[in-house]
Design an enzyme around this catalytic site. Structure first.
Site, PDB file in Angstrom:
ATOM      1  N   GLY A  81      21.786  14.213  15.708  1.00  0.00           N
ATOM      2  CA  GLY A  81      22.535  14.329  14.464  1.00  0.00           C
ATOM      3  C   GLY A  81      23.732  13.404  14.450  1.00  0.00           C
ATOM      4  O   GLY A  81      24.150  12.892  15.490  1.00  0.00           O
ATOM      5  N   CYS A  95      19.653  14.282  22.334  1.00  0.00           N
ATOM      6  CA  CYS A  95      20.850  13.573  21.873  1.00  0.00           C
ATOM      7  C   CYS A  95      21.944  14.576  21.499  1.00  0.00           C
ATOM      8  O   CYS A  95      22.457  15.278  22.366  1.00  0.00           O
ATOM      9  CB  CYS A  95      20.494  12.636  20.722  1.00  0.00           C
ATOM     10  SG  CYS A  95      21.762  11.395  20.372  1.00  0.00           S
ATOM     11  N   TYR A  96      22.305  14.692  20.220  1.00  0.00           N
ATOM     12  CA  TYR A  96      23.307  15.681  19.827  1.00  0.00           C
ATOM     13  C   TYR A  96      22.889  17.082  20.256  1.00  0.00           C
ATOM     14  O   TYR A  96      23.730  17.907  20.636  1.00  0.00           O
ATOM     15  CB  TYR A  96      23.518  15.643  18.307  1.00  0.00           C
ATOM     16  CG  TYR A  96      24.551  16.633  17.820  1.00  0.00           C
ATOM     17  CD1 TYR A  96      25.892  16.286  17.763  1.00  0.00           C
ATOM     18  CD2 TYR A  96      24.194  17.922  17.437  1.00  0.00           C
ATOM     19  CE1 TYR A  96      26.856  17.204  17.336  1.00  0.00           C
ATOM     20  CE2 TYR A  96      25.137  18.838  17.017  1.00  0.00           C
ATOM     21  CZ  TYR A  96      26.470  18.480  16.963  1.00  0.00           C
ATOM     22  OH  TYR A  96      27.416  19.392  16.552  1.00  0.00           O
ATOM     23  N   HIS A 130      15.986   9.465  22.959  1.00  0.00           N
ATOM     24  CA  HIS A 130      15.043  10.001  21.976  1.00  0.00           C
ATOM     25  C   HIS A 130      13.599   9.815  22.451  1.00  0.00           C
ATOM     26  O   HIS A 130      13.038   8.720  22.318  1.00  0.00           O
ATOM     27  CB  HIS A 130      15.234   9.316  20.621  1.00  0.00           C
ATOM     28  CG  HIS A 130      16.515   9.669  19.943  1.00  0.00           C
ATOM     29  ND1 HIS A 130      16.639  10.740  19.091  1.00  0.00           N
ATOM     30  CD2 HIS A 130      17.744   9.100  20.022  1.00  0.00           C
ATOM     31  CE1 HIS A 130      17.883  10.823  18.655  1.00  0.00           C
ATOM     32  NE2 HIS A 130      18.581   9.839  19.211  1.00  0.00           N
ATOM     33  N   GLU A 188      11.017  10.973  21.038  1.00  0.00           N
ATOM     34  CA  GLU A 188      10.096  11.000  19.897  1.00  0.00           C
ATOM     35  C   GLU A 188       9.812   9.620  19.317  1.00  0.00           C
ATOM     36  O   GLU A 188       8.842   9.449  18.562  1.00  0.00           O
ATOM     37  CB  GLU A 188      10.639  11.918  18.796  1.00  0.00           C
ATOM     38  CG  GLU A 188      11.887  11.425  18.073  1.00  0.00           C
ATOM     39  CD  GLU A 188      13.189  11.785  18.763  1.00  0.00           C
ATOM     40  OE1 GLU A 188      14.248  11.749  18.106  1.00  0.00           O
ATOM     41  OE2 GLU A 188      13.165  12.094  19.978  1.00  0.00           O
ATOM     42  N   ASP A 224      -1.356  12.502  -2.047  1.00  0.00           N
ATOM     43  CA  ASP A 224      -1.061  13.933  -1.983  1.00  0.00           C
ATOM     44  C   ASP A 224      -1.815  14.727  -3.043  1.00  0.00           C
ATOM     45  O   ASP A 224      -2.480  15.721  -2.736  1.00  0.00           O
ATOM     46  CB  ASP A 224       0.450  14.168  -2.124  1.00  0.00           C
ATOM     47  CG  ASP A 224       1.242  13.447  -1.049  1.00  0.00           C
ATOM     48  OD1 ASP A 224       0.692  13.235   0.038  1.00  0.00           O
ATOM     49  OD2 ASP A 224       2.403  13.081  -1.309  1.00  0.00           O
ATOM     50  N   LYS A 283       2.650  13.576   5.983  1.00  0.00           N
ATOM     51  CA  LYS A 283       1.790  12.635   5.269  1.00  0.00           C
ATOM     52  C   LYS A 283       0.545  12.263   6.068  1.00  0.00           C
ATOM     53  O   LYS A 283      -0.561  12.213   5.521  1.00  0.00           O
ATOM     54  CB  LYS A 283       2.588  11.361   4.947  1.00  0.00           C
ATOM     55  CG  LYS A 283       1.903  10.417   3.983  1.00  0.00           C
ATOM     56  CD  LYS A 283       2.027  10.953   2.573  1.00  0.00           C
ATOM     57  CE  LYS A 283       1.724   9.924   1.531  1.00  0.00           C
ATOM     58  NZ  LYS A 283       2.030  10.376   0.173  1.00  0.00           N
TER      59      LYS A 283
END
Length: 520
Positions: free
Chosen positions: A58, A85-86, A175, A177, A233, A376
């Site tokens: 964040g 991280c944060y 990170h 990810e 979508d 998505k």
């Protein structure tokens, strides 16, 4: 959709630009997860019985007394916790450690060295030094909470990873990810599958089966109305609803006059002729162009298009007897962004024309959102399993307001027609050169300025088209695509030769940031 019978992993959002990416990475492991703001209530322990928590990064600083904090009950829930991280910094501070601002900030690549043994690094034990990780922080942990030890470090961050093995609490300053972090996928898998013991049952087949059962249970024998745009979508929602309730589904396709070349005919052919779905086509081009007359502000364009679309849709809904439900193609990022905005904090308004919260209170229909819990890429996978063509499911993104935001300044029919033709030439050329799937998004932009050109023996004073193509994994950042110059030259010549009214073609080499992907 009813959640599959498994304990979900909960991601606590502190406003990181990567929060949704964490969710996608967990889902890619076949594990169902949910993203919630840091104001999350303890009642979730009883309602969904989570298998573990991930605390996101964040933009805030733990050194500020007013900083957002993780709910204290997370640390007594008896399940594994991973702070990123944060998330690592606030966990350390809340559990008795210390955090301070760093004189040396780390942004970008950094070499990581592992220290000791940790379940997080099971698959990388053979390569313990110079692991490439992605850093983005200005604060650092300077004192560990009781029970924690250091598991990795970098040159600028002596405490780059921490662990309390007895409570299964872990923290990573980098990170895992993002694709820039070597073995990041394995680290997340070790936490989610290994430590949280999450069940990998979140598959397209199971999602479809559960969604169909839920739709049938909720809808019964009532009719459902869906606004079919031709985008990914709404197309997947149409196919999913058709499988669940068949003829009880009625689709309305509104041609705003701002669609891609021949898109209206393609939508009617695919869904009406080939899939046998009941689709009603509405030609509303003149109404939308009239509403946009003299409007140059991009945000005002979006608002007017959104409001008029609802008006047209409502008018048509009143003509259809027995409709009790309104279906929407809301997807999970829409839900996450709306929730973040509601708790005030973390995410700024990027655009209007949004599914979540956009329905008028006067529309007396129950809301059905079958893909509300899907990212998505998951929506696309479900679409393929439902039999939709690959070229439809993996089309590049197209903005809800259509070409209105790719025409700079006022929207006019002549501009839209020119842009439609130029865009179609560009996209078809990308497909023919086998480049379409190598870029993440490509399109043409109409510039309402004229430039001198020479055609034949005469001078022309016509409009300018700009081509845009980007490469990205998450659409949060993007690089301009290095398309071959000879390819761009051929496309430019074809547009100028075949689209009367265009005298010049340019190519956009701006990244995001500082630019956005769309021009508006």
């Amino acid at each position: 959709m009813k959640q599959l019978k498994q304990k979900p992993l909960i991601i606590i959002d502190f406003g990181s630009q990567y929060t949704q990416l964490i969710g996608r990475r967990v889902r890619e492991l076949g594990v169902y997860c949910e993203v919630h703001p840091y104001t999350l209530s303890k009642s979730i322990l009883e309602s969904v019985n989570p298998c573990g928590f991930i605390l996101s990064g964040g933009p805030a600083t733990v050194t500020n007394k007013a900083n957002p904090k993780a709910p204290a009950w997370i640390f007594t829930a008896g399940v594994p916790v991973l702070g990123i991280c944060y998330g690592m910094q606030t966990m350390a501070a809340q559990l008795g450690g210390a955090v301070s601002s760093s004189n040396k900030r780390e942004f970008g690549h950094a070499p990581l060295t592992l220290i000791g043994q940790s379940p997080l690094f099971q698959t990388v034990e053979e390569n313990r030094e110079n692991l490439d990780v992605w850093m983005s922080h200005g604060d650092k942990v300077i004192a560990l909470p009781e029970g924690f030890h250091i598991v990795c470090k970098t040159n600028n961050a002596p405490i780059a990873g921490i662990a309390d093995e007895s409570r299964h609490f872990y923290g990573l300053q980098f990170h895992p990810e993002v694709t820039h972090t070597t073995y990041g996928h394995d680290m997340l898998k070790s936490f989610v599958i290994g430590l949280c013991q999450a069940e990998a049952t979140w598959t397209p087949e199971n999602i479809i089966e559960q969604a169909v059962a839920t739709i049938r249970e909720r809808v019964g024998d009532e009719k459902v109305l869906l606004a079919l745009s031709g985008g990914v979508d709404s197309s997947v929602v149409a196919a999913l609803l058709h499988r669940a309730i068949g003829s009880q589904l009625v689709c309305v396709f509104v041609d705003t006059g701002l669609l891609r070349l021949n898109e209206g005919a393609q939508v009617m052919d695919m869904f009406g002729e080939h899939l046998g779905i009941n689709v009603i086509a509405i030609d509303a081009e003149q109404r939308f162009l009239s509403a946009l007359e003299s409007i140059t502000c991009p945000e005002e364009k979006r608002k007017r298009i959104g409001h008029l679309f609802i008006d047209v849709f409502q008018e048509e809904a009143k003509k259809i007897p027995g409709v009790a439900w309104l279906a929407q193609g809301t997807i999970y990022p829409d839900v996450i962004e709306s929730a973040a905005a509601c708790v005030g904090g973390a995410s700024a308004l990027i655009k209007s024309h949004h599914n979540v919260g956009g329905l008028p209170k006067t529309m007396a229909l129950k809301l059905l959102e079958p893909v509300r819990e899907l990212f998505k890429d998951e929506v696309r996978q479900v679409g393929l399993k439902l039999g939709l063509p690959y070229n439809m499911v993996y089309r590049h993104p197209f903005p809800g307001p259509g070409l209105a935001v790719r025409i700079l300044g006022e929207v006019k029919k002549v501009y839209a027609d020119l842009l439609r033709k130029a865009d179609a030439i560009f996209i078809e050329a990308l497909r023919a050169a086998d480049l379409y799937n190598q870029v993440s998004q490509a399109f043409a932009v109409f510039l309402p300025v004229k430039s001198v050109g020479v055609m034949g023996d005469g001078r022309r004073y016509d409009y300018v088209i700009c081509l845009r193509a980007v490469e990205t994994t998450d659409f949060m950042t993007a690089h301009w695509s290095h398309l071959p110059w000879d390819f761009l030259g051929k496309v430019s010549n074809q547009i100028i030769n075949e689209v009367e009214g265009i005298s010049r073609v340019t190519y956009d080499i701006s990244g995001k940031p500082p630019a956005t992907i769309e021009w508006e």
